[in-house]
Design a protein around this motif. Structure first.
Motif, PDB file in Angstrom:
ATOM      1  N   UNK A  54      43.689  19.961 -11.787  1.00  0.00           N
ATOM      2  CA  UNK A  54      43.189  18.818 -11.053  1.00  0.00           C
ATOM      3  C   UNK A  54      43.716  18.726  -9.633  1.00  0.00           C
ATOM      4  N   UNK A  55      44.909  19.277  -9.403  1.00  0.00           N
ATOM      5  CA  UNK A  55      45.460  19.243  -8.050  1.00  0.00           C
ATOM      6  C   UNK A  55      44.513  19.891  -7.059  1.00  0.00           C
ATOM      7  N   UNK A  56      43.869  20.953  -7.456  1.00  0.00           N
ATOM      8  CA  UNK A  56      43.011  21.693  -6.539  1.00  0.00           C
ATOM      9  C   UNK A  56      41.747  20.912  -6.203  1.00  0.00           C
ATOM     10  N   UNK A  57      41.258  20.136  -7.167  1.00  0.00           N
ATOM     11  CA  UNK A  57      40.124  19.260  -6.901  1.00  0.00           C
ATOM     12  C   UNK A  57      40.517  18.215  -5.869  1.00  0.00           C
ATOM     13  N   UNK A 251      21.413  20.771 -11.810  1.00  0.00           N
ATOM     14  CA  UNK A 251      22.137  21.770 -12.612  1.00  0.00           C
ATOM     15  C   UNK A 251      23.507  22.060 -12.010  1.00  0.00           C
ATOM     16  N   UNK A 252      23.567  22.152 -10.676  1.00  0.00           N
ATOM     17  CA  UNK A 252      24.839  22.445 -10.010  1.00  0.00           C
ATOM     18  C   UNK A 252      25.863  21.351 -10.284  1.00  0.00           C
ATOM     19  N   UNK A 253      25.422  20.088 -10.279  1.00  0.00           N
ATOM     20  CA  UNK A 253      26.335  18.980 -10.533  1.00  0.00           C
ATOM     21  C   UNK A 253      26.968  19.064 -11.911  1.00  0.00           C
ATOM     22  N   UNK A 254      26.134  19.325 -12.933  1.00  0.00           N
ATOM     23  CA  UNK A 254      26.667  19.408 -14.296  1.00  0.00           C
ATOM     24  C   UNK A 254      27.523  20.646 -14.497  1.00  0.00           C
ATOM     25  N   UNK A 255      27.101  21.774 -13.923  1.00  0.00           N
ATOM     26  CA  UNK A 255      27.904  22.998 -14.046  1.00  0.00           C
ATOM     27  C   UNK A 255      29.276  22.805 -13.400  1.00  0.00           C
ATOM     28  N   UNK A 256      29.276  22.192 -12.210  1.00  0.00           N
ATOM     29  CA  UNK A 256      30.545  21.947 -11.538  1.00  0.00           C
ATOM     30  C   UNK A 256      31.447  21.024 -12.328  1.00  0.00           C
ATOM     31  N   UNK A 257      30.852  19.957 -12.884  1.00  0.00           N
ATOM     32  CA  UNK A 257      31.643  19.004 -13.661  1.00  0.00           C
ATOM     33  C   UNK A 257      32.208  19.663 -14.921  1.00  0.00           C
ATOM     34  N   UNK A 258      31.393  20.446 -15.608  1.00  0.00           N
ATOM     35  CA  UNK A 258      31.858  21.134 -16.818  1.00  0.00           C
ATOM     36  C   UNK A 258      32.956  22.143 -16.490  1.00  0.00           C
ATOM     37  N   UNK A 259      32.793  22.860 -15.394  1.00  0.00           N
ATOM     38  CA  UNK A 259      33.804  23.844 -15.005  1.00  0.00           C
ATOM     39  C   UNK A 259      35.122  23.165 -14.649  1.00  0.00           C
ATOM     40  N   UNK A 284      34.206  24.490  -8.484  1.00  0.00           N
ATOM     41  CA  UNK A 284      33.618  23.505  -9.392  1.00  0.00           C
ATOM     42  C   UNK A 284      33.388  22.180  -8.664  1.00  0.00           C
ATOM     43  N   UNK A 285      34.403  21.708  -7.940  1.00  0.00           N
ATOM     44  CA  UNK A 285      34.256  20.462  -7.187  1.00  0.00           C
ATOM     45  C   UNK A 285      33.230  20.618  -6.065  1.00  0.00           C
ATOM     46  N   UNK A 286      33.173  21.806  -5.476  1.00  0.00           N
ATOM     47  CA  UNK A 286      32.201  22.073  -4.418  1.00  0.00           C
ATOM     48  C   UNK A 286      30.772  21.922  -4.933  1.00  0.00           C
ATOM     49  N   UNK A 300      24.644  14.492 -12.905  1.00  0.00           N
ATOM     50  CA  UNK A 300      26.091  14.269 -12.915  1.00  0.00           C
ATOM     51  C   UNK A 300      26.476  13.188 -11.918  1.00  0.00           C
ATOM     52  N   UNK A 301      25.777  13.134 -10.773  1.00  0.00           N
ATOM     53  CA  UNK A 301      26.139  12.119  -9.771  1.00  0.00           C
ATOM     54  C   UNK A 301      25.830  10.711 -10.268  1.00  0.00           C
TER      55      UNK A 301
END
Length: 684
Positions: A54-57, A251-259, A284-286, A300-301
């Motif tokens: 989480x620090x990296x996010x 799709x990008x939002x959900x993939x990022x959140x899952x990652x 993932x956050x990107x 996801x948003x």
């Protein structure tokens, strides 16, 4: 739990959900992402005992918002006014920091053993002044540091320290970019790309290298983390040019959140970060940020813009600061190394309550106070008050401990005889109820005093001359692990009295053997043997046997071989029998137990019936020294002898006790060298 991934970016864009929603360019999903990240971090710590990434996010979000603000300011023709910016930022950060530090210090006084006080007080300074990450970086690779089996309740401030340093550096880099842009008449964004692209490339390359060669240090190293901030800045520059179809963004939002949520399960964050593997949470956050506001009810948003998450995001700075000390104080208080579902839920509830109260009554009022915003010096007054609120109790507490130690030391010869209490004819003249020494909070400082020249780039290695060299004097060298080094507290004075040259070649955790061990140990021992055989000293003092709690005391075959080579080269050898080992931190046990006798162990659980080194190798120039009759008199190994704590941790003798044992060491060493006809000439 020895290294944390907790971090938080208390950026200028932080507002309540109602106010923030009306702000142009407001990104509610980023605020929700921040809230979800802090919940993820807390959950991983409390229930899973893992590091989440989480620090990296948080680092990415921090740089993204910071860079967005500065680029807009420069392009809008507004002055950067760095002095005002810095006072504004730290005026916002420090009130919550001060409240958490004071609260943690109060809990420390109530629930934490005295043996931990010195460490926590020291970390209060490094947390307050934003260099905690560097202090932990040094400590993380230091074999001789305090036992880290229980993390410090202030350890999580390392990430805030990194961010605080970036809050100073980043505006300077933006100011440099603005100057270059005006001077060279180049587009600002192109210059920013060049400056921060260079930072990204240099830091990323350094991070990969240092993570591979010294990962424990790299984890806390600001230089190895700058690329994550630079990535956030570059993302600001790239975002206007990214045009993706709505389904792809969803799709990008959900993939990022899952990652992001799964990274701590998939990766060894604590053991592999922050090298290239840290790209996982950053990317993932990107993806979530790039996805943006899709307007879809199934995106996801939409989830991240949920009002409860937004409200939690508003107080996530305080939640981040509170959750870790609440967890660690609880573990210390209950004597546990993990929490269950009920305890964990209670910790989360208490942390959220404290975060709400701190945000509601400290952070938010001081953030919006108009009086402090009008002039820099007024914000400086708030900063000074916050620093004073922490500095005064910490300095007073440390001063009181130092004064207490000085008073006790003045009467130590009478009240704390240590090993002298075991000498025949000893008469106890100590005061009734006299305090044992060293005090519990001094235990971690009980390594032998060595000259400053003994400092090394490798915190585990001590290679130096203990005493100034004298022409023509006998050469004695202490060789082996920290169990050999701890005897320098007695041997230093003995060598000085006899005008010997005394040196050390020791490495923590590396006895003079070539069986097992790490590659570093094997390499160090090989270099040590090469030097000793090239220029043989008159005397080598080293570890002999190896003790094992509830196991068999032993001698390794490669130790016999190494010592035999030294003897064949003409060097006399003194082999000191190993000291007892305990399964727990002895000073903490002494501090917590009404009867220090309960902290000792039966000698039969640690020592063999005789010194195995004496039967493993005999030679007319090999001397065996055994002090087990003083460490374990009458078949019992006490934690306290003569009102002196014998061990500084679970297996190393305190400097104080070894100093009281020095006359016995002197007498036995002199007798053994004389009987073996080993001549040690004094210097000219």
């Amino acid at each position: 739990m020895t290294q944390l991934d907790t971090a938080y970016q208390p950026g200028a864009e932080q507002r309540t959900a109602t106010v923030s929603a009306t702000k142009p360019g407001y990104r509610p999903e980023v605020q929700g992402l921040r809230a979800l990240a802090v919940l993820m971090v807390a959950s991983y710590h409390i229930w899973l005992g893992k590091v989440s990434g989480g620090v990296d996010v948080f680092l990415l979000i921090s740089a993204f918002l910071l860079s967005l603000s500065f680029i807009r300011k420069i392009e809008g023709g507004r002055a950067l006014n760095l002095g005002r910016y810095w006072t504004h930022v730290f005026k916002r950060l420090l009130p919550t920091v001060a409240v958490v530090l004071v609260g943690t210090l109060a809990a420390t006084a109530l629930f934490v053993p005295r043996s931990r006080w010195s460490e926590i007080l020291s970390q209060a300074w490094s947390s307050l002044f934003y260099f905690q990450n560097w202090a932990l970086a040094e400590n993380s690779v230091d074999y001789y540091a305090t036992d880290q089996s229980v993390a410090s309740p202030l350890q999580h401030f390392w990430s805030l320290s990194v961010q605080g340093q970036v809050f100073i550096l980043w505006p300077l880099l933006f100011a440099l970019s603005a100057v270059i842009s005006r001077t060279a008449k180049l587009r600002l964004r192109r210059v920013v790309f060049g400056v921060f692209g260079t930072v990204f490339a240099a830091s990323f390359a350094f991070s990969v290298y240092e993570t591979y060669t010294n990962q424990t240090y790299a984890y806390f190293d600001t230089r190895a983390r700058l690329w994550e901030f630079a990535f956030g800045t570059l993302l600001v520059l790239a975002l206007p040019y990214i045009r993706l179809p709505r389904p792809v963004r969803i799709a990008a939002g959900w993939i990022g959140l899952a990652a992001m949520l799964s990274g701590g399960f998939v990766l060894d964050v604590q053991g592999q970060f922050p090298g290239y593997v840290a790209l996982w949470p950053v990317l993932a956050a990107t993806l979530v940020i790039v996805a943006g506001q899709t307007g879809s009810a199934f995106s996801a948003d939409r989830f991240l813009s949920w009002k409860p998450l937004i409200r939690l995001g508003d107080m996530s700075y305080a939640l981040y600061l509170w959750h870790w000390p609440v967890l660690i104080i609880y573990l210390i208080w209950r004597g546990r190394d993990e929490v269950g579902p009920v305890g964990g839920t209670a910790i989360v509830a208490v942390s959220i309550l404290l975060a709400y109260l701190t945000t509601r009554f400290v952070e938010r009022p001081l953030r919006s106070i108009a009086w402090a915003e009008r002039k820099k010096r007024r914000a400086g007054v708030i900063i000074a008050i916050c620093i004073t609120l922490v500095a005064v109790p910490v300095a007073a507490w440390q001063g009181a401990l130092k004064h207490e130690a000085a008073v006790l030391a003045a009467d130590a010869e009478r009240n704390n005889p240590g090993a002298a209490a075991l000498l025949p004819g000893y008469v106890d003249q100590s005061d009734e109820g006299a305090q044992v020494l060293p005090l519990p909070e001094q235990a971690s400082t009980q390594w032998p005093d060595v000259p400053a020249a003994c400092d090394s780039n490798d915190a585990m290695e001590v290679v130096c001359d203990v005493l100034p060299r004298t022409e023509g004097a006998a050469e004695a060298v202490i060789v082996g692990s920290s169990h050999a080094q701890m005897w320098v507290s007695a041997l230093g004075d003995i060598a000085a009295e006899r005008d010997w040259n005394l040196g050390m070649r020791v490495k923590g955790g590396c006895p003079l053997t070539f069986e097992g061990g790490t590659d570093d140990c094997l390499d160090f021992n090989a270099r040590t043997m090469e030097l000793l055989l090239e220029s043989p000293p008159d005397l080598v003092i080293t570890n002999g046997s190896r003790t094992v709690l509830d196991g068999e005391e032993y001698v390794e075959d490669s130790w016999v071989q190494a010592v035999s080579e030294l003897l064949d080269a003409g060097t006399a050898v003194v082999a000191v029998r190993d000291s007892p080992r305990f399964a727990y931190d002895v000073p903490t046990c002494v501090a917590d137990s009404p009867d220090a006798g309960s902290c000792g162990l039966e000698a039969a659980r640690i020592l063999g019936p005789g010194n195995p080194a004496e039967t493993a190798l005999t030679h007319d120039r090999l001397v065996h020294l055994d002090f087990s009759d003083y460490l374990c008199p009458d078949g019992f190994c006490p934690a306290v002898i003569g009102n002196v704590v014998v061990y500084m941790d679970h297996d190393h003798l305190t400097r104080t006790f070894v100093e009281t044992l020095a006359p016995i060491v002197d007498q036995r060493l002199s007798s053994a060298l004389s009987e073996a006809a080993i001549n040690m000439p004094a210097g000219q």
